[in-house]
Each structure stands twice: as C-alpha cells, then as structure tokens.
Design a protein around this motif. Sequence first.
Motif, mmCIF file in Angstrom:
data_model
loop_
_atom_site.group_PDB
_atom_site.id
_atom_site.type_symbol
_atom_site.label_atom_id
_atom_site.label_comp_id
_atom_site.label_asym_id
_atom_site.label_seq_id
_atom_site.Cartn_x
_atom_site.Cartn_y
_atom_site.Cartn_z
ATOM 1 N N PHE A 43 -46.326 -15.947 -1.672
ATOM 2 C CA PHE A 43 -47.484 -15.235 -1.126
ATOM 3 C C PHE A 43 -48.223 -14.427 -2.185
ATOM 4 C CE2 PHE A 43 -44.500 -15.932 2.351
ATOM 5 C CZ PHE A 43 -45.326 -16.609 3.239
ATOM 6 N N SER A 44 -47.946 -14.695 -3.467
ATOM 7 C CA SER A 44 -48.526 -13.884 -4.538
ATOM 8 C C SER A 44 -50.029 -14.089 -4.684
ATOM 9 C CB SER A 44 -47.820 -14.181 -5.868
ATOM 10 O OG SER A 44 -47.930 -15.562 -6.203
ATOM 11 N N ARG A 45 -50.563 -15.215 -4.272
ATOM 12 C CA ARG A 45 -52.023 -15.406 -4.287
ATOM 13 C C ARG A 45 -52.663 -14.938 -2.977
ATOM 14 N NH1 ARG A 45 -54.088 -18.850 -8.419
ATOM 15 N NH2 ARG A 45 -52.614 -20.406 -9.222
ATOM 16 N N LEU A 46 -51.984 -15.165 -1.852
ATOM 17 C CA LEU A 46 -52.577 -14.914 -0.542
ATOM 18 C C LEU A 46 -52.532 -13.444 -0.147
ATOM 19 C CD1 LEU A 46 -53.822 -15.965 2.079
ATOM 20 C CD2 LEU A 46 -51.490 -16.474 2.887
ATOM 21 N N ALA A 47 -51.393 -12.782 -0.324
ATOM 22 C CA ALA A 47 -51.230 -11.414 0.166
ATOM 23 C C ALA A 47 -52.297 -10.454 -0.355
ATOM 24 C CB ALA A 47 -49.827 -10.903 -0.166
ATOM 25 N N PRO A 48 -52.657 -10.497 -1.644
ATOM 26 C CA PRO A 48 -53.689 -9.554 -2.114
ATOM 27 C C PRO A 48 -55.061 -9.801 -1.489
ATOM 28 C CG PRO A 48 -52.408 -10.440 -3.949
ATOM 29 C CD PRO A 48 -52.063 -11.270 -2.748
ATOM 30 N N ARG A 49 -55.244 -10.955 -0.868
ATOM 31 C CA ARG A 49 -56.527 -11.280 -0.242
ATOM 32 C C ARG A 49 -56.569 -10.884 1.237
ATOM 33 N NH1 ARG A 49 -56.125 -15.236 -4.363
ATOM 34 N NH2 ARG A 49 -58.166 -15.725 -5.299
ATOM 35 N N LEU A 50 -55.550 -10.189 1.706
ATOM 36 C CA LEU A 50 -55.498 -9.774 3.108
ATOM 37 C C LEU A 50 -55.448 -8.251 3.169
ATOM 38 C CD1 LEU A 50 -52.920 -12.434 4.393
ATOM 39 C CD2 LEU A 50 -55.414 -12.477 4.652
ATOM 40 N N PRO A 51 -56.573 -7.589 2.999
ATOM 41 C CA PRO A 51 -56.599 -6.113 2.941
ATOM 42 C C PRO A 51 -56.241 -5.494 4.284
ATOM 43 C CG PRO A 51 -58.836 -6.996 3.044
ATOM 44 C CD PRO A 51 -57.925 -8.174 2.859
ATOM 45 N N GLY A 52 -55.715 -4.280 4.194
ATOM 46 C CA GLY A 52 -55.399 -3.520 5.402
ATOM 47 C C GLY A 52 -54.074 -3.865 6.031
ATOM 48 N N LEU A 53 -53.315 -4.761 5.401
ATOM 49 C CA LEU A 53 -52.014 -5.153 5.935
ATOM 50 C C LEU A 53 -50.903 -4.576 5.077
ATOM 51 C CD1 LEU A 53 -52.598 -8.955 6.690
ATOM 52 C CD2 LEU A 53 -53.130 -6.979 8.126
ATOM 53 N N ARG A 54 -49.812 -4.195 5.708
ATOM 54 C CA ARG A 54 -48.589 -3.815 4.993
ATOM 55 C C ARG A 54 -47.684 -5.038 5.062
ATOM 56 N NH1 ARG A 54 -46.699 -0.888 0.844
ATOM 57 N NH2 ARG A 54 -44.759 0.239 1.307
ATOM 58 N N ILE A 55 -47.703 -5.831 4.020
ATOM 59 C CA ILE A 55 -46.991 -7.114 4.019
ATOM 60 C C ILE A 55 -45.646 -6.966 3.315
ATOM 61 C CG2 ILE A 55 -47.028 -9.505 3.210
ATOM 62 C CD1 ILE A 55 -50.061 -9.439 3.453
ATOM 63 N N VAL A 56 -44.591 -7.337 4.008
ATOM 64 C CA VAL A 56 -43.252 -7.428 3.423
ATOM 65 C C VAL A 56 -42.971 -8.915 3.207
ATOM 66 C CG1 VAL A 56 -40.803 -6.932 3.721
ATOM 67 C CG2 VAL A 56 -42.509 -5.355 4.638
ATOM 68 N N ALA A 57 -43.131 -9.364 1.968
ATOM 69 C CA ALA A 57 -42.880 -10.769 1.640
ATOM 70 C C ALA A 57 -41.419 -10.903 1.235
ATOM 71 C CB ALA A 57 -43.802 -11.233 0.519
ATOM 72 N N LEU A 58 -40.626 -11.494 2.108
ATOM 73 C CA LEU A 58 -39.181 -11.566 1.902
ATOM 74 C C LEU A 58 -38.780 -12.702 0.964
ATOM 75 C CD1 LEU A 58 -37.577 -11.195 5.455
ATOM 76 C CD2 LEU A 58 -37.663 -9.492 3.635
ATOM 77 N N ASP A 59 -37.684 -12.488 0.247
ATOM 78 C CA ASP A 59 -36.829 -13.584 -0.202
ATOM 79 C C ASP A 59 -35.821 -13.779 0.925
ATOM 80 O OD1 ASP A 59 -37.923 -13.924 -2.767
ATOM 81 O OD2 ASP A 59 -36.531 -12.517 -3.696
ATOM 82 N N LEU A 60 -35.911 -14.864 1.651
ATOM 83 C CA LEU A 60 -34.939 -15.092 2.714
ATOM 84 C C LEU A 60 -33.539 -15.255 2.114
ATOM 85 C CD1 LEU A 60 -37.079 -17.505 4.896
ATOM 86 C CD2 LEU A 60 -36.289 -15.227 5.566
ATOM 87 N N PRO A 61 -32.477 -14.924 2.855
ATOM 88 C CA PRO A 61 -31.121 -15.077 2.318
ATOM 89 C C PRO A 61 -30.903 -16.462 1.695
ATOM 90 C CG PRO A 61 -31.017 -13.901 4.383
ATOM 91 C CD PRO A 61 -32.458 -14.330 4.218
ATOM 92 N N GLY A 62 -30.232 -16.446 0.542
ATOM 93 C CA GLY A 62 -29.986 -17.689 -0.171
ATOM 94 C C GLY A 62 -31.105 -18.098 -1.103
ATOM 95 N N HIS A 63 -32.215 -17.347 -1.087
ATOM 96 C CA HIS A 63 -33.393 -17.667 -1.892
ATOM 97 C C HIS A 63 -33.745 -16.487 -2.803
ATOM 98 C CE1 HIS A 63 -33.786 -20.245 1.703
ATOM 99 N NE2 HIS A 63 -34.558 -21.040 0.990
ATOM 100 N N GLY A 64 -34.408 -16.794 -3.910
ATOM 101 C CA GLY A 64 -34.912 -15.750 -4.786
ATOM 102 C C GLY A 64 -33.848 -14.746 -5.177
ATOM 103 N N HIS A 65 -34.169 -13.467 -5.032
ATOM 104 C CA HIS A 65 -33.252 -12.395 -5.435
ATOM 105 C C HIS A 65 -32.407 -11.869 -4.276
ATOM 106 C CE1 HIS A 65 -34.699 -11.570 -9.641
ATOM 107 N NE2 HIS A 65 -35.678 -12.321 -9.181
#
Length: 284
Positions: A43-65
């Motif tokens: 969501f690194s390209r999309l999230a900054p284009r959605l102003p006014g939202l508090r977005i928690v972009a998860l690494d789901l378990p088993g993924h990322g960090h």
Amino acid sequence: MSVAFEEVRLSLPHIEVAAHLYGPQDGRPVIALHGWLDNAASFSRLAPRLPGLRIVALDLPGHGHSAHRPLGAGYNIWDYVLDVLQVAEQFGWQRFSLLGHSMGAIVAVLLAGALPQRVERLALIDGVIPYTGEADEAPQRLGAALDALLAIDDKRKPVYATFERAVAARMKGVGAVSREAAERLAERGLMPVPGGYTWRTDARLMLPSPLRLTRAHALAFVAQVTCPTTLVLAEQGLMTEPQLRELTAQLPFDKHYLPGGHHLHLDDDAGAAAVAACFEPFFR
C-alpha cells in the motif's frame, strides 16, 4: 511522491505483528490487508493518496516483519480474521473500515460478513471470495495437506545471490508485478542469509489448504455484508475467468474496471492514482 509513515509493532494476545501507519491520528480508521506472500509495502503507493484516513497497513502473520504462527498452527484464510479484529482492539476501534487486496480483500469480506456491526466500509482490490472446494473433494484435500505438512522440514526457501535476482523472481511470481513494485515488496520482504537473500515469509504459507469453503459458504459471507462496498477489478488481473466475471457482475457492490494487472495499485503511479480516484470519494 514522498511517503511518510510510522513503523510499529503490535503485541496481540496470540502473536506479534508489524504495520505501517499512514495519515492523521484522528482520521477515519482503516485497516489495510495485503495479498498472499506480499506485505505492508503493497500500500506504499496507494495509502498516501487517501487523505484523511488513519491507515494501519499490516504485515499479516507469516509475512513481512510479523511473527510466524507457532508450530502446529496453520494459515487458514479465516484465521486472519481474528488477527484483524485484535488489531482493531489494540487501537480501540469498535467500528473501522477495511482496505484489502487479493487475499486481504477476501479476509475483509469474511470479517464484514461475520461481524457486520464492526465494519463501516469495504474497499476491495481484485479479490472477493476464496478459492472454493466441494464436500466430495475434502478427504483428498486434507490428505494432500497432511502429506505436505509432514514433508515441510525437507523443503528450503530459495536463496538468491543478489537482491536484484530476488526482485526478478518476484516479478514473475503469482500475480506478476512491475520491477518497481517487486523492489518495494522485496525491500520489506527479504532478509540476508548465508549465500544471499531469502524471503521472510513462513514456508508454511506455500502449503496446500487442508480445507476450503464451499461456494455456498463463500457466497453466504458476501450476502451478509451490509456496509457500503466498492470493488476495483483489474482488467488484466486474476479475476478475468468467465466464472469469476459472472460472479462479480452479480455482486451487490459498486464496481470499477480499471486497466492494469493484479497489483495495479502498486505497479506504477498511474495505477495507484486510478485506484485512489475510486476510493478517495468513497471514503470521504
């Protein structure tokens, strides 16, 4: 475009997860859920284009960090629903919206169908229901999953000599992505090991599912979604088969058909802007 986010770790009652936080603290609460084998960078390209939202972009378990599930536990699609609910509890959100891509979109629909009183809005990208299976296939599917689980210790994740080779492999993976998208996912998803780099993802994510919902089960969750829902479908995505097109045409959701592949929100700025143009007024 400059991307500002906060990296956090959340200690849930059953597992620790990592996430990127975007937007003002008092913004509309949104939990963003990535696809299979991806991570929060989706969501690194999309999230900054959605102003006014508090977005928690998860690494789901088993993924990322995020942590891997303990031995003996699995990665059934419905298991992620509890993870998402516990994240909402951490933030004190009784009502929240969900932004999901692919597998993340499926998890979002399951949660919105199971607990419609908790979900305000659904924004979905190229995903609605899981792969389904019927009752007569269940014994063989469980048997194959058990055999694969017993053999998991004999398998090793691939090691790439260079970062660039890992990026090239991700470009050709499930839901092929652009080089820039692969680089973003790899920057978060790779870790150094002897001989080069490998993915942080849990190897058990590649195991076959021991059980699948039937089509009737899956559609029952869709039928229980009561919140406003908008669905972006990629014209060159993973939902182009005639049966899936027929299914999506019948869904009681607002639908937008956009040019691009399965990761159109991440592949390039034009795709992210097009998806944001659908979601920004929807959330506003």
